[in-house]
Design a protein around this motif. Structure first.
Motif, mmCIF file in Angstrom:
data_model
loop_
_atom_site.group_PDB
_atom_site.id
_atom_site.type_symbol
_atom_site.label_atom_id
_atom_site.label_comp_id
_atom_site.label_asym_id
_atom_site.label_seq_id
_atom_site.Cartn_x
_atom_site.Cartn_y
_atom_site.Cartn_z
ATOM 1 N N ASP A 195 47.455 39.387 39.282
ATOM 2 C CA ASP A 195 46.637 40.363 40.012
ATOM 3 C C ASP A 195 47.431 40.965 41.170
ATOM 4 O O ASP A 195 47.291 42.151 41.478
ATOM 5 C CB ASP A 195 45.375 39.695 40.577
ATOM 6 N N LEU B 190 35.672 39.264 43.129
ATOM 7 C CA LEU B 190 36.550 40.413 42.881
ATOM 8 C C LEU B 190 36.884 40.501 41.400
ATOM 9 O O LEU B 190 36.893 41.572 40.803
ATOM 10 C CB LEU B 190 37.854 40.278 43.661
ATOM 11 N N GLU B 191 37.159 39.330 40.846
ATOM 12 C CA GLU B 191 37.623 39.291 39.463
ATOM 13 C C GLU B 191 36.513 39.611 38.482
ATOM 14 O O GLU B 191 36.756 40.176 37.424
ATOM 15 C CB GLU B 191 38.174 37.893 39.175
ATOM 16 N N LEU C 90 48.176 44.754 42.218
ATOM 17 C CA LEU C 90 47.835 45.227 43.564
ATOM 18 C C LEU C 90 49.045 45.883 44.222
ATOM 19 O O LEU C 90 48.947 46.953 44.835
ATOM 20 C CB LEU C 90 47.367 44.029 44.397
ATOM 21 N N THR D 227 39.545 46.652 45.286
ATOM 22 C CA THR D 227 39.986 45.262 45.184
ATOM 23 C C THR D 227 40.948 44.909 46.318
ATOM 24 O O THR D 227 41.256 43.762 46.542
ATOM 25 C CB THR D 227 40.705 45.014 43.845
ATOM 26 N N ASP D 228 41.418 45.918 47.014
ATOM 27 C CA ASP D 228 42.430 45.700 48.064
ATOM 28 C C ASP D 228 41.812 45.889 49.452
ATOM 29 O O ASP D 228 42.484 46.277 50.384
ATOM 30 C CB ASP D 228 43.586 46.701 47.860
#
Lengths: 171, 314
Positions: free
Chosen positions: B211, A107-108, B215, A116-117
């Motif tokens: 992160d 993901l990074e 998010l 990303t979620d």
């Protein structure tokens, strides 16, 4: 004028139904056995046919991957419908190892990745199923969909593994 | 001995001396910079809108940490009607490092919330522990050394979230017990805590704290009607590794929203900085005062003696 437009629409729909959809429906399985998510509960035999019927739209669960326009308007910003994706199975997009170091690193390392979620497979299935079942007042207890295994009983200290003082099997 | 310094003057002198030292002490040590947490520390984002109260996290915690048998099965939802001392909802105990509670909110029906250690960036427990049993690891966990813990329970009072529990059941060696972010078995190896992995609803997301904040902001931005525009734990008490999103006001689901953003250490570090100086300098200072105060007497006594001597001579 309005009438002919309606006729045209109906014709278009009929064409769609007779042409495009059966191709997809033929490939769609009647039932799907979900058995890859741990051993606390037995497998779920998902009645895909029935759920296709009651939702009336593939996009309810498959988002944009079948080429339909997605229901969530936030998805429409990019996925406007059109070509179906190469794969439509839940597990092909929702990872089973959502929080593994390897996946987190992946993901990074992709600065252009928007999703990303994206929930993992376990979360995606439960959120999707429970979300609707709760909303429409369908049974949504854990054991309404899948039987707890003996290992599950040991994990939850339930059934034969219940602490002295009795078990209450509500969930 | 004559009473040259009364109690009021004694205290006045002492305070003035300490204040002077505090000022000079500050100049030398400098004000400690605020600590925003280790840069790559991990955290967990808890989305309360997703929790269905299945208590799987509690079962997972029990298994992972080898905790004793619970009073009721983990699939028993009658625990949500239980209350602890003073009608308070359930709190973590020595036998359960995490508990799920149900809150019947005005706005959004029942909301379930998991409670465990929030793993503060600047933990109050760590600040208060006089034997240094606590450690904030670079991975983000607040762990403790049970061999060092003397069971004084100061951390239980210092914790703004009332998390550390006490092994009252142990007569020989009662110590503190709390969630350690599965540090020994999982976090250390880059793996998420057991509760996160077990949750069927993916209520919790494990990742780098930085992160997770991004998010959480993204979720709020994308769903402005679903979430309260606040990330609990981003700033509270100096920030915590565990962060929360909610669809109902945080105070409705048992969060203390009056804690402020300063960590416990900010309230005590100036005072604690003075303590060693007080212990080392006050004795010398007041001995000096005493000597100064009694010098006149002694001098007078000496004078008398001298006068006597002189008188005798003349």
């Amino acid at each position: 004028m309005g009438g002919s437009r309606k006729k045209l629409l109906a014709l278009g729909l009929a064409l769609l139904m007779g042409g495009a959809l059966p191709g997809l429906l033929k490939a769609a399985p009647d039932t799907i056995v979900m058995d890859k998510l741990g051993d606390l509960y037995g497998p779920v035999t998902f009645d895909h046919n029935f759920h296709m019927m009651i939702t009336g739209s593939c996009a309810t669960c498959h988002h944009h991957t079948l080429g339909e326009a997605p229901e969530d308007e936030r998805c429409l910003r990019c996925h406007t419908g059109g070509s179906p994706a190469e794969t439509v199975a839940c597990k092909d997009c929702h990872p089973q190892d959502r929080f593994s170091s390897a996946y987190l690193e992946k993901l990074e390392q992709d600065p252009y990745l928007y999703h990303t979620d994206r929930p993992g497979l376990l979360g995606a299935l439960h959120q999707q199923c429970l979300g609707c079942h709760q909303q429409f007042g369908v049974a949504y207890g854990c054991t309404d969909c899948h039987e707890r295994t003996e290992k599950g009983d040991a994990f939850y200290r339930s059934g034969d593994y219940a602490p002295q003082g009795g078990s209450d099997d509500k969930h | 001995m004559m009473k040259k310094i009364d109690r009021r003057n004694f205290l006045k002198g002492g305070l003035a001396g300490t204040a002077a030292l505090a000022v000079t002490g500050k100049a030398t040590s400098g004000k400690a910079a605020s600590f925003e947490g280790y840069p790559d520390s991990m955290g967990v984002l808890v989305d309360l809108t997703k929790c269905v109260g299945c208590r799987t996290c509690e079962a997972a915690c029990n298994k992972e940490q080898g905790l004793p048998e619970p009073a009721k099965p983990f699939n028993d939802t009658s625990v949500f009607d239980e209350t602890g001392h003073g009608g308070m909802p359930r709190q973590p105990t020595e036998k359960a490092y995490t508990v799920v509670n149900r809150y019947d909110t005005e706005s959004g029906g029942p909301v379930y919330r998991k409670i465990q250690c929030n793993h503060c960036n600047e933990p109050g427990c760590l600040t208060s522990c006089f034997v240094n049993a606590y450690t904030k690891t670079p991975e983000g966990a607040v762990i403790y050394d049970p061999k060092v813990c003397v069971g004084c329970r100061t951390c239980m009072i210092a914790c703004p979230f009332h998390i550390p529990a006490y092994s009252y059941s142990s007569t020989i060696n009662p110590i503190i017990k709390k969630c350690i972010f599965c540090y020994d078995t999982r976090l250390k190896f880059g793996r998420p805590p057991a509760c996160v992995e077990a949750c069927p609803q993916e209520v919790m997301v494990f990742g780098k704290r930085a992160d997770l904040l991004r998010l959480a902001r993204q979720r709020i931005k994308e769903n402005p009607n679903k979430y309260i525009d606040h990330i609990y734990g981003e700033k509270e008490m100096g920030g915590t590794s565990w962060l929360y999103l909610s669809g109902v006001p945080f105070e409705e689901v048992g969060f203390n929203t009056t804690l402020g953003n300063e960590p416990v250490i900010s309230y005590v570090k100036e005072f604690l900085g003075i303590v060693p100086m007080v212990l080392t300098i006050w004795p010398a200072l007041f001995t000096g005062f005493h000597l100064l105060a009694t010098r006149k007497e002694e001098a007078e006594a000496g004078k008398k003696d001298n006068n006597k001597g002189e008188g005798g001579r003349s």
